[in-house]
Design a protein around this motif. Structure first.
Motif, short mmCIF file in Angstrom:
data_model
loop_
_atom_site.label_atom_id
_atom_site.label_comp_id
_atom_site.label_asym_id
_atom_site.label_seq_id
_atom_site.Cartn_x
_atom_site.Cartn_y
_atom_site.Cartn_z
N GLU A 140 31.76 23.23 -11.16
CA GLU A 140 31.88 23.18 -9.70
C GLU A 140 30.91 22.16 -9.11
OE1 GLU A 140 33.85 23.77 -6.42
OE2 GLU A 140 34.38 24.77 -8.27
N GLU A 141 29.70 22.09 -9.64
CA GLU A 141 28.72 21.12 -9.17
C GLU A 141 29.18 19.69 -9.43
OE1 GLU A 141 25.90 21.71 -7.35
OE2 GLU A 141 26.64 23.77 -7.32
N VAL A 142 29.74 19.45 -10.61
CA VAL A 142 30.25 18.13 -10.95
C VAL A 142 31.42 17.77 -10.05
CG1 VAL A 142 31.44 16.82 -12.75
CG2 VAL A 142 29.39 18.12 -13.32
N LYS A 143 32.27 18.74 -9.79
CA LYS A 143 33.44 18.52 -8.93
C LYS A 143 33.00 18.10 -7.52
CE LYS A 143 36.71 21.56 -9.72
NZ LYS A 143 37.60 22.72 -9.59
N LYS A 144 31.98 18.76 -6.99
CA LYS A 144 31.48 18.42 -5.66
C LYS A 144 30.95 16.99 -5.62
CE LYS A 144 30.11 23.10 -4.37
NZ LYS A 144 28.94 23.98 -4.15
N GLU A 145 30.18 16.62 -6.65
CA GLU A 145 29.63 15.27 -6.69
C GLU A 145 30.74 14.24 -6.87
OE1 GLU A 145 26.28 12.47 -8.85
OE2 GLU A 145 26.34 14.61 -9.36
N LEU A 150 31.59 11.01 -4.55
CA LEU A 150 31.65 9.66 -5.11
C LEU A 150 32.99 8.99 -4.82
CD1 LEU A 150 29.93 10.36 -8.53
CD2 LEU A 150 29.00 8.96 -6.68
N LEU A 151 34.08 9.74 -4.99
CA LEU A 151 35.40 9.18 -4.72
C LEU A 151 35.57 8.83 -3.24
CD1 LEU A 151 37.55 11.41 -7.05
CD2 LEU A 151 37.41 8.91 -7.11
N GLU A 152 35.02 9.63 -2.36
CA GLU A 152 35.08 9.31 -0.93
C GLU A 152 34.35 8.01 -0.64
OE1 GLU A 152 35.56 13.85 0.84
OE2 GLU A 152 33.56 12.99 0.68
N GLN A 153 33.21 7.80 -1.31
CA GLN A 153 32.46 6.56 -1.12
C GLN A 153 33.23 5.36 -1.67
OE1 GLN A 153 28.61 7.18 -2.87
NE2 GLN A 153 27.97 8.61 -1.30
N ILE A 154 33.87 5.55 -2.83
CA ILE A 154 34.68 4.48 -3.42
C ILE A 154 35.80 4.08 -2.47
CG2 ILE A 154 36.37 3.98 -5.25
CD1 ILE A 154 34.57 5.69 -7.14
N ILE A 155 36.51 5.08 -1.95
CA ILE A 155 37.63 4.81 -1.05
C ILE A 155 37.15 4.09 0.21
CG2 ILE A 155 39.35 5.91 0.45
CD1 ILE A 155 39.62 8.05 -1.86
N GLU A 156 36.05 4.55 0.77
CA GLU A 156 35.50 3.92 1.98
C GLU A 156 35.16 2.46 1.72
OE1 GLU A 156 31.38 4.27 4.45
OE2 GLU A 156 32.38 6.16 3.95
N SER A 157 34.51 2.18 0.60
CA SER A 157 34.13 0.80 0.28
C SER A 157 35.35 -0.05 -0.05
CB SER A 157 33.13 0.77 -0.89
OG SER A 157 31.87 1.22 -0.46
N LYS A 158 36.32 0.52 -0.74
CA LYS A 158 37.53 -0.25 -1.05
C LYS A 158 38.30 -0.58 0.22
CE LYS A 158 38.51 0.69 -5.89
NZ LYS A 158 39.52 1.16 -6.85
N LYS A 159 38.35 0.36 1.15
CA LYS A 159 39.01 0.09 2.43
C LYS A 159 38.30 -1.06 3.14
CE LYS A 159 40.83 4.66 3.66
NZ LYS A 159 40.67 5.81 4.58
N ALA A 160 36.98 -1.05 3.10
CA ALA A 160 36.19 -2.06 3.80
C ALA A 160 36.41 -3.46 3.25
CB ALA A 160 34.71 -1.71 3.75
N ILE A 161 36.69 -3.57 1.94
CA ILE A 161 36.88 -4.90 1.36
C ILE A 161 38.36 -5.22 1.15
CG2 ILE A 161 34.62 -4.95 0.27
CD1 ILE A 161 36.01 -4.33 -2.42
N GLY A 162 39.24 -4.32 1.54
CA GLY A 162 40.67 -4.57 1.45
C GLY A 162 41.24 -4.40 0.05
N ALA A 163 40.61 -3.59 -0.79
CA ALA A 163 41.09 -3.35 -2.15
C ALA A 163 42.01 -2.12 -2.18
CB ALA A 163 39.91 -3.14 -3.09
N ASP A 164 42.85 -2.07 -3.20
CA ASP A 164 43.78 -0.94 -3.36
C ASP A 164 42.99 0.30 -3.78
OD1 ASP A 164 46.07 0.63 -3.71
OD2 ASP A 164 46.29 -0.02 -5.79
N TYR A 165 43.16 1.37 -3.05
CA TYR A 165 42.45 2.61 -3.35
C TYR A 165 43.43 3.76 -3.58
CZ TYR A 165 43.30 3.32 1.62
OH TYR A 165 43.89 3.44 2.86
N SER A 166 44.70 3.46 -3.78
CA SER A 166 45.71 4.51 -3.90
C SER A 166 45.46 5.43 -5.10
CB SER A 166 47.11 3.91 -3.97
OG SER A 166 47.23 3.04 -5.08
N SER A 177 42.59 7.68 -4.29
CA SER A 177 43.01 8.66 -3.30
C SER A 177 43.80 9.80 -3.95
CB SER A 177 43.84 7.97 -2.22
OG SER A 177 44.12 8.86 -1.18
N LYS A 178 44.68 9.46 -4.89
CA LYS A 178 45.45 10.49 -5.60
C LYS A 178 44.52 11.39 -6.41
CE LYS A 178 49.63 7.74 -6.02
NZ LYS A 178 50.48 6.96 -6.93
N PHE A 179 43.54 10.78 -7.08
CA PHE A 179 42.59 11.55 -7.88
C PHE A 179 41.78 12.48 -6.98
CE2 PHE A 179 38.57 11.52 -10.60
CZ PHE A 179 39.01 12.56 -11.40
#
Length: 86
Positions: free
Chosen positions: A45-50, A54-70, A73-75
């Motif tokens: 559960e602790e690993v899942k929370k982290e 981390l995935l939210e940060q990846i998506i946010e940064s990918k959105k900011a640079i215009g990279a595919d985050y699909s 997002s599915k994961f």
């Protein structure tokens, strides 16, 4: 953040996800399992929370640079669905 900082954030988050995967893949001794149980610690559960953070940060940064985050997002959706259904 500039583009390079977003790329560094993405790289770090993927590296950290790999480390979390390694930690979950290592078998625990019976003593470690008993201590975790006695303390009420749920490593998965602790690993899942982290991982979700981390995935939210990846998506946010990918959105900011215009990279595919699909794929990310599915994961993230799968992780969040498992969290609420378990």
């Amino acid at each position: 953040m500039n583009r390079l900082e977003h790329i560094a954030t993405i790289d770090y988050c993927y590296w950290r996800l790999g480390k979390l995967n390694e930690a979950l893949s290592k078998p625990k001794s019976t003593m470690e399992q008993l201590v975790d149980k006695a303390c009420g610690y749920n490593e998965v559960e602790e690993v899942k929370k982290e991982a979700i953070t981390l995935l939210e940060q990846i998506i946010e940064s990918k959105k900011a640079i215009g990279a595919d985050y699909s794929g990310d997002s599915k994961f993230l959706d799968k992780l969040k669905n498992k969290e609420t259904h378990e």
